[in-house]
Design an enzyme around this catalytic site. Structure first.
Site, PDB file in Angstrom:
ATOM      1  N   CYS A  72       0.714  -1.262   0.159  1.00  0.00           N
ATOM      2  CA  CYS A  72       0.026  -0.249   0.073  1.00  0.00           C
ATOM      3  C   CYS A  72       0.886   1.282  -0.010  1.00  0.00           C
ATOM      4  CB  CYS A  72      -0.900  -0.056   1.130  1.00  0.00           C
ATOM      5  SG  CYS A  72      -2.381   1.090   0.886  1.00  0.00           S
ATOM      6  N   HIS A  80      -3.248  -5.610   2.433  1.00  0.00           N
ATOM      7  CA  HIS A  80      -2.762  -5.757   3.919  1.00  0.00           C
ATOM      8  C   HIS A  80      -3.246  -6.929   4.528  1.00  0.00           C
ATOM      9  CE1 HIS A  80      -1.665  -1.349   4.604  1.00  0.00           C
ATOM     10  NE2 HIS A  80      -2.572  -1.113   3.730  1.00  0.00           N
TER      11      HIS A  80
HETATM   12  N1  GLN Z   1      -1.923   7.038   2.248  1.00  0.00           N
HETATM   13  C1  GLN Z   1      -2.070   6.008   1.400  1.00  0.00           C
HETATM   14  C2  GLN Z   1      -3.563   5.921   0.750  1.00  0.00           C
HETATM   15  O1  GLN Z   1      -4.582   6.480   1.517  1.00  0.00           O
HETATM   16  C3  GLN Z   1      -1.761   4.742   1.604  1.00  0.00           C
HETATM   17  C4  GLN Z   1      -2.712   4.068   2.635  1.00  0.00           C
HETATM   18  C5  GLN Z   1      -2.191   2.686   3.214  1.00  0.00           C
HETATM   19  O2  GLN Z   1      -1.113   2.216   3.279  1.00  0.00           O
HETATM   20  N2  GLN Z   1      -2.965   1.812   3.658  1.00  0.00           N
HETATM   21  O3  GLN Z   1      -3.782   5.721  -0.510  1.00  0.00           O
END
Ligand code: GLN
Length: 247
Positions: free
Chosen positions: A98, A196
């Protein structure tokens, strides 16, 4: 090969970038190596540290919210960028989740504020459409070759591949952007993904693939001893059934 193999993993920003149990991926790799008599040495690599990434077999970078990501983006480019990019170009095995995936790609435009430059290893770029935009959130099932990747996504950013090939093809969920069906990216031995929670315990074959790639890069071409994955398979099948996808 003399003695049992040892692999070394760099765990980037373990406290800053660790959303939705991303750290479980490290546990999974450590266990699945250990069960085969492979020692996995995990070095935590924090802000300001600038190790020589040629000394590593694997690197892991988890997700983060925009605030944490901004801190990591600056540090990554200032203190680690050249060495990491060079090692990734030389086949360093990498899993980036992510926010970590976004930072190893070309750029990330957060919900508010300036665009963050990325490392540019993945040929992809990401734009968050803004604070009012719906997030891509929920369970994901994505087809990868003859198997399924399962996981949980929660991101605002929409990623477009500009040259890297996708990791998988989304059947349920948004993946990279909710539009083109792509999930994640592959570039050399680096894998970026939005999944995740924790990814590898739910996808044990993928965990073994990363271990095998790291061994192979060291010239160790062995077939990993099988592990009883009954519980993992049951969990995967339960999730796939819940998502209406046949396993
Ligand atoms: N901040 C990033 C987004 O919202 C990544 C979020 C995350 O790692 N879950 O796309």
């Amino acid at each position: 090969m003399n003695g049992s193999p040892k692999l070394r993993l760099a765990y980037l920003y373990p406290r800053l970038m660790n959303l939705y149990s991303d750290a479980g991926n490290i546990l999974c790799l450590t266990k699945r190596c250990g069960w085969r008599g492979i020692e996995l040495v995990v070095d935590e690599v924090d802000l300001k540290a600038s190790p020589d990434f040629r000394n590593y077999d694997l690197v892991f970078l988890g997700g983060g919210e925009d605030r944490q990501q901004t801190i990591a983006a600056n540090d990554l480019l200032e203190t680690k960028g050249d060495s990491l990019l060079d090692a990734l170009g030389n086949g360093l095995v990498c899993l980036a989740i992510c926010g970590g995936y976004q930072l190893l790609a070309e750029s990330y435009k957060p919900a508010t504020g300036e665009q963050l430059p990325g490392l540019g290893h993945f040929k992809a770029s990401t734009v968050h459409p803004g604070p009012g935009a719906p997030r891509c959130v929920g369970n994901v099932a994505a087809r990868r070759d003859n198997s399924w990747l399962v996981g949980f996504e929660n991101h605002g950013g929409r990623t477009t591949l500009t040259g890297s090939r996708p990791l998988a093809s989304v059947a349920v969920g948004s993946g990279n952007n909710g539009k083109d069906g792509n999930e994640g990216a592959i570039e050399n031995n680096a894998f970026g993904t939005y999944l995740h929670g924790s990814l590898l315990p739910k996808n044990p074959d993928f965990a073994d693939e990363l271990i095998s790639l790291a061994l192979l890069r060291r010239g160790i071409d062995i077939k990993l001893a099988p592990i009883d994955n009954t519980v993992e398979v049951r969990a995967r099948n339960a999730l796939l059934a819940k998502l209406g996808v046949a396993s």
